[in-house]
Design an enzyme around this catalytic site. Structure first.
Site: not given
Ligand code: 0GY
Length: 305
Positions: A31, A33, A49, A77, A181, A257
């Site tokens: 996981h 990004h 954001y 996102t 999570h 993450d």
């Protein structure tokens, strides 16, 4: 295009420490990004954001520094349904990265096929209201049935209090379902309180449901401070993650993450995050399943296409 970061946004840790825990050979960071870079891959107009840039080169350098062999790059996102930055990372990974995309019902079969060839193996449905606008359930059902044909799975992101309302939708999904999570438990509550008990029941009753036991830095109330001078931060999350690993050792995944979107109190040292792993997967056998066998089965198995 120039972008200005959301106020209070913390940049990712520029000099993470070397973990003391030696990852098993072939470990997967399942996981993480990429953000932009915004000048090359502009952020989505509908984003909630604006992050700092976090490129594929920086991700791959972190992978090597921490001792991972592979990444699963999850569409963030801030890029909406434009998967270009994520796909670009996969295409430049020499087969060492797979992806999870965000799509809408207007995606064509040819586009899905081309994503599959690039290494996408899942779609993400996000129910965290501060991150996304609402997508109608009938659209998600339609997407799930189409991606099932590619052997992909659905990644779901939600907060613990929303599981009862989403239960019927989740349990009707026709694919493997991977929860981000641990469904965001409130770790200030006792481990046997009803919300987390419901999450365990969700996994127990549905063998197609997996969980990422990730993001202690996001869930923790006690924070990164190591009380006894050892590298054992985020202690309050340990009992929750360990419970999931112990009960469902063949359906758990772990990821850094990185670059840690939306953290405003502290930015984790990714080396310290890796040192969290042996506290939740306490034997070499559990560690190998969590970091190698499970993600390889879900993301790199030929049988799944
Ligand atoms: C995460 C968590 C978060 C953000 C996103 O795609 C995203 O923007 O997933 C969050 O803010 O909790 O898993 O990266």
């Amino acid at each position: 295009m120039e972008f200005t970061k959301t106020p209070g946004w913390l940049d990712w840790h520029a000099h993470p420490s070397k973990p003391r825990f030696q990852l098993p050979p072939g470990s997967v960071d399942a996981h993480c990004h990429v953000f932009g870079p915004g000048a090359q891959f502009p952020f989505a107009p509908e984003r909630k954001y604006t992050p700092c840039d976090a490129s594929k080169e920086q991700l791959f350098s972190l992978r090597d520094h921490l001792g991972f062999a592979r990444n699963v790059v999850v569409q963030a996102t801030c890029h909406g349904t434009d998967n270009s930055a994520m796909l670009d990372a996969l295409l430049h990974s020499n087969g060492r990265a797979r992806g999870v995309a965000t799509v809408r019902r207007d995606i064509t079969d040819a586009e899905l096929q081309s994503m599959h060839e690039a290494g996408v193996r899942g779609v993400r449905f996000n129910f965290v209201k501060r991150l996304v606008d609402f997508t109608p359930k009938d659209e998600l059902v339609e997407i799930a049935s189409r991606i099932a044909g590619f052997g992909w799975h659905v990644v779901i992101y939600f907060e613990a209090q929303d599981l009862p309302e989403l239960w019927d939708f989740f349990t009707a999904l026709p694919t493997d379902v991977v929860v981000d999570h641990m469904g965001r438990p409130d770790v200030s509550k006792p481990i046997d309180e009803p919300e987390f008990a419901l999450f365990l029941k969700f996994m127990r009753e549905h063998p197609n449901v997996w969980s990422k036991v990730s993001c202690p830095e996001r869930l923790s109330v006690s924070g990164p401070r190591a009380l006894d001078g050892e590298r054992n931060a985020y202690r309050d999350v340990v009992p929750f993650a360990r419970r999931v690993v112990d009960e469902f050792p063949d359906r758990v995944l772990w990821g850094t993450d990185w670059p840690h979107p939306n953290l405003k109190d502290h930015m984790p040292d990714d080396g310290l995050l890796v040192d969290f792993i042996p506290h939740i997967a306490t034997t070499p056998d559990l560690q190998r399943k969590l970091l190698v066998d499970n993600p390889m089965r879900l993301y790199w198995s030929q049988a799944r296409g």
